[in-house]
Design a protein around this motif. Structure first.
Motif, PDB file in Angstrom:
ATOM      1  N   LYS A  27      -2.017  -3.850   8.558  1.00  0.00           N
ATOM      2  CA  LYS A  27      -3.018  -4.912   8.669  1.00  0.00           C
ATOM      3  C   LYS A  27      -2.424  -6.195   9.242  1.00  0.00           C
ATOM      4  O   LYS A  27      -3.125  -7.005   9.839  1.00  0.00           O
ATOM      5  CB  LYS A  27      -3.624  -5.187   7.295  1.00  0.00           C
ATOM      6  CG  LYS A  27      -4.374  -3.991   6.725  1.00  0.00           C
ATOM      7  CD  LYS A  27      -4.825  -4.248   5.293  1.00  0.00           C
ATOM      8  CE  LYS A  27      -5.505  -3.015   4.707  1.00  0.00           C
ATOM      9  NZ  LYS A  27      -5.871  -3.194   3.291  1.00  0.00           N
ATOM     10  N   GLY A  78       0.824  -1.201   0.000  1.00  0.00           N
ATOM     11  CA  GLY A  78       0.000   0.000   0.000  1.00  0.00           C
ATOM     12  C   GLY A  78       0.859   1.252   0.000  1.00  0.00           C
ATOM     13  O   GLY A  78       2.096   1.195  -0.104  1.00  0.00           O
ATOM     14  N   TYR A  79       0.222   2.405   0.128  1.00  0.00           N
ATOM     15  CA  TYR A  79       0.945   3.665   0.232  1.00  0.00           C
ATOM     16  C   TYR A  79       1.657   3.723   1.586  1.00  0.00           C
ATOM     17  O   TYR A  79       1.167   3.154   2.575  1.00  0.00           O
ATOM     18  CB  TYR A  79      -0.015   4.844   0.095  1.00  0.00           C
ATOM     19  CG  TYR A  79      -0.624   4.984  -1.280  1.00  0.00           C
ATOM     20  CD1 TYR A  79       0.176   4.981  -2.420  1.00  0.00           C
ATOM     21  CD2 TYR A  79      -2.002   5.139  -1.440  1.00  0.00           C
ATOM     22  CE1 TYR A  79      -0.374   5.110  -3.681  1.00  0.00           C
ATOM     23  CE2 TYR A  79      -2.567   5.275  -2.703  1.00  0.00           C
ATOM     24  CZ  TYR A  79      -1.747   5.253  -3.828  1.00  0.00           C
ATOM     25  OH  TYR A  79      -2.298   5.382  -5.066  1.00  0.00           O
ATOM     26  N   ASN A  83       0.585   3.831   9.273  1.00  0.00           N
ATOM     27  CA  ASN A  83      -0.439   4.238  10.244  1.00  0.00           C
ATOM     28  C   ASN A  83      -1.475   3.158  10.529  1.00  0.00           C
ATOM     29  O   ASN A  83      -2.024   3.097  11.630  1.00  0.00           O
ATOM     30  CB  ASN A  83      -1.151   5.504   9.752  1.00  0.00           C
ATOM     31  CG  ASN A  83      -0.227   6.709   9.725  1.00  0.00           C
ATOM     32  OD1 ASN A  83       0.610   6.858  10.600  1.00  0.00           O
ATOM     33  ND2 ASN A  83      -0.365   7.549   8.719  1.00  0.00           N
ATOM     34  N   ASN A  84      -1.757   2.314   9.533  1.00  0.00           N
ATOM     35  CA  ASN A  84      -2.791   1.287   9.705  1.00  0.00           C
ATOM     36  C   ASN A  84      -2.314  -0.078   9.194  1.00  0.00           C
ATOM     37  O   ASN A  84      -2.874  -0.620   8.233  1.00  0.00           O
ATOM     38  CB  ASN A  84      -4.074   1.699   8.969  1.00  0.00           C
ATOM     39  CG  ASN A  84      -4.626   3.012   9.479  1.00  0.00           C
ATOM     40  OD1 ASN A  84      -5.038   3.116  10.621  1.00  0.00           O
ATOM     41  ND2 ASN A  84      -4.628   4.026   8.609  1.00  0.00           N
ATOM     42  N   GLU A 118       1.994   5.905   4.034  1.00  0.00           N
ATOM     43  CA  GLU A 118       1.265   6.354   5.221  1.00  0.00           C
ATOM     44  C   GLU A 118       0.211   5.350   5.657  1.00  0.00           C
ATOM     45  O   GLU A 118      -0.079   5.220   6.863  1.00  0.00           O
ATOM     46  CB  GLU A 118       0.632   7.734   4.974  1.00  0.00           C
ATOM     47  CG  GLU A 118      -0.468   7.766   3.925  1.00  0.00           C
ATOM     48  CD  GLU A 118       0.025   7.972   2.504  1.00  0.00           C
ATOM     49  OE1 GLU A 118      -0.782   8.381   1.652  1.00  0.00           O
ATOM     50  OE2 GLU A 118       1.224   7.733   2.252  1.00  0.00           O
ATOM     51  N   ASP A 119      -0.357   4.610   4.686  1.00  0.00           N
ATOM     52  CA  ASP A 119      -1.358   3.601   5.048  1.00  0.00           C
ATOM     53  C   ASP A 119      -0.707   2.409   5.745  1.00  0.00           C
ATOM     54  O   ASP A 119      -1.224   1.897   6.747  1.00  0.00           O
ATOM     55  CB  ASP A 119      -2.106   3.130   3.793  1.00  0.00           C
ATOM     56  CG  ASP A 119      -2.945   4.236   3.171  1.00  0.00           C
ATOM     57  OD1 ASP A 119      -3.326   5.162   3.905  1.00  0.00           O
ATOM     58  OD2 ASP A 119      -3.202   4.186   1.952  1.00  0.00           O
TER      59      ASP A 119
END
Length: 570
Positions: free
Chosen positions: A554, A544-545, A551-552, A547-548
């Motif tokens: 999975k 993913g990007y 920050n999040n 920051e994703d």
């Protein structure tokens, strides 16, 4: 009774060279209290390691302590001045009362001696234990430093262990005789962030158990904040700032300290350029930070989405033979890369993150046809390079290059750096004459921040950061479209790392380069990458990007990588 264990007063250490005497440590003074951890921080060449070697009296043959005093005031050993101490007294002191963990575990351990025997040797020498008792002590030590299967590690040679395991063997050796002072010289440099975190925790736990003092040497203020009580910042052989770790982090006074704190890529924002030491020393700390905001990121991603795919990897599998029978036939296989697929746009940077053994480097080598591929496709500019013959592959290799982790081993020590950059141009017939090629080498040297007069110098005459710049210039020599950066900054000082990262970004913009940027450090990858792939056990487990992913996350594995990043004082 004084609680000071080690006292260094006005230490001056110099080296004799062909051009005369050179002072590496210039009149420094500091104390270490019993049970305390003092961190010494600075770049390569600041005098950190020379300070530790001066304490241990292990300087190279051309090194000598010009003046000063080093006192060791231990519970069982009191030495008024280590300087000039005879060899018998030094031998009794080293290992027994002062232990040391060296930076390069592979070069510090004897390659032809089993790991357990190397630790047992110190125990037999200092504690006078017999062989069987010493072996039992070593196995207990290996359990203490959390090495898996101590019996196997005891019988293994250094090359059979991972970097983290070798470093744990070094720590076991250093604490084997319960020293009152442990000197750790860059014990986590180039290790995965997760391994680094475990080593730092191990050193802290051992200190609590034994109440020993620790002198912890590093170039990374984020690391030293994890373990130190006080910090001394060294620059050009001098201590420019000293104080409690929290005070140094929250209110640094010297411009050099400020630069070291700022050089590491931030975790809470994506910057376009990192400050360097020179920015702070010249501008007195007035560095203007340029940050990617949501609007500018959207614009860049929109531009990239419209571009053609430069590289497509589809269901790539790589395996290596495991154990073999008497006839050389494999009995098992190790699956290093498992069904990996991704695409890469022209001008994009794809970050590849994971621990050692996750498959990052094997994947990159497979893309370049430098590792055996079992199945899958690697499509570069519309053509499957796995179907290329030798001549066709040789022609296409001009288009993709690789920058390796260790520039010292990537350069031929017997070839001048000018010839090293010139060689690929000559092999591929780039430009019409040797004169044109030499002119291009001069231009490339200047482009990466070196000088024309460096053409006839050899690799050993350059620093680590300069060697990496040479490797970058060599990678650019064939005007590639695609470059793989394989842990290309992991072993560099944070300040030099910032310079190289800035250089790679500048070159990408100027030459429209496409990168795969491989690292175990998410903070570095977050700054460099447009997208991130996280690898574990040969598979892509998250993407993913930046920051994703940061920050999040999975996956639990990604969260572990993020949690292992040194953050300093928050």
């Amino acid at each position: 009774m004084s609680d000071i264990l080690l006292s260094v007063k006005n230490l001056v250490t110099s080296f004799s060279t062909d051009s005369g005497k050179v002072a590496a440590v210039k009149g420094i003074s500091f104390d270490i209290k019993k049970g305390e951890t003092l961190g010494i921080v600075g770049e390569s060449g600041s005098g950190k390691s020379v300070t530790s070697l001066s304490i241990m009296q292990l300087l190279a043959s051309n090194g000598f302590i010009e003046s000063g005093k080093i006192s060791f005031l231990g519970k069982h050993k009191n030495v008024e001045n280590l300087v000039g101490l005879d060899n018998i007294s030094l031998r009794e002191l080293r290992g027994n009362h002062i232990g040391m963990v060296f930076q390069e575990s592979m070069s510090a351990l004897n390659p032809v001696m089993r790991c357990g025997e190397q630790v047992a040797e110190a125990i037999r020498l200092h504690l006078k234990e017999d062989r069987s008792t010493a072996k039992e002590s070593v196995l207990k030590l290996f359990e203490k430093v959390e090495l898996p299967d101590p019996e196997r590690i005891y019988a293994a040679y250094p090359h059979e262990l991972s970097g983290g395991q070798m470093q744990r063997v070094m720590i076991a050796m250093a604490i084997s005789c319960n020293p009152e002072l442990l000197i750790a010289d860059e014990p986590t440099t180039a290790l995965d962030v997760t391994v680094q975190k475990s080593i730092l925790k191990l050193i802290s736990d051992l200190q609590l158990q034994t109440n020993s003092a620790v002198l912890f040497i590093t170039h990374d203020l984020g690391v030293v904040a994890e373990v130190a009580d006080r910090v001394a910042v060294m620059y050009q052989g001098k201590i420019v700032e000293e104080g409690p770790v929290e005070k140094i982090f929250r209110s640094p006074q010297h411009h050099y300290t400020k630069s070291l704190l700022a050089c590491r890529p931030p975790l809470n924002r994506k910057v376009k350029r990192l400050p360097t030491v020179s920015d702070f020393l010249k501008g007195k700390g007035n560095f203007v930070e340029k940050v990617w905001n949501s609007t500018s990121l959207k614009e860049r991603r929109a531009v990239l989405s419209e571009r053609e795919d430069l590289l497509k990897v589809k269901d790539l599998n790589v395996r290596f033979a495991g154990k073999k029978n008497w006839f050389g036939k494999p009995l098992s296989y190790i699956q290093a890369v498992k069904n990996v697929s991704f695409t890469l746009k022209k001008g994009e940077t794809l970050g590849l993150v994971g621990e050692s053994g996750s498959g990052k480097t094997t994947l990159s080598r497979a893309i370049l046809r430098l590792a055996p591929i079992r199945s899958g496709k690697v499509i570069f500019e519309g053509e499957n390079i796995l179907e290329f013959g030798t001549e066709q592959l040789r022609k296409w290799r001009k288009g993709f290059q690789i920058i390796f982790q260790d520039p010292a081993s990537a350069l031929n020590p017997r070839m001048t750096i000018g010839r090293a950059i010139l060689e690929p141009m000559t092999v591929h017939g780039i430009y019409n004459s040797s004169e044109e090629r030499v002119k291009q080498v001069f231009l490339l040297l200047e482009k990466v921040g070196l000088k024309r007069e460096h053409f006839d110098r050899y690799p050993h005459e350059f620093s680590g950061g300069q060697k990496q710049r040479i490797c970058i210039a060599r990678a650019l020599a064939l005007k590639p479209k695609f470059i793989i950066c394989d842990e290309s900054v992991s072993a560099l000082d944070v300040s030099v790392q910032a310079q190289v990262l800035n250089l790679l970004l500048d070159l990408q913009e100027e030459f429209e380069l496409t990168y795969i940027f491989i690292s175990h450090d998410l903070s570095v990858v977050q700054m460099m990458s447009d997208r991130i792939l996280v690898m574990n056990n040969g598979e892509i487990v998250e993407q993913g990007y930046p920051e994703d992913v940061y920050n999040n996350p999975k996956e639990k594995y990604t969260q572990q990588l993020i949690n292992a990043i040194p953050r300093g004082i928050v």
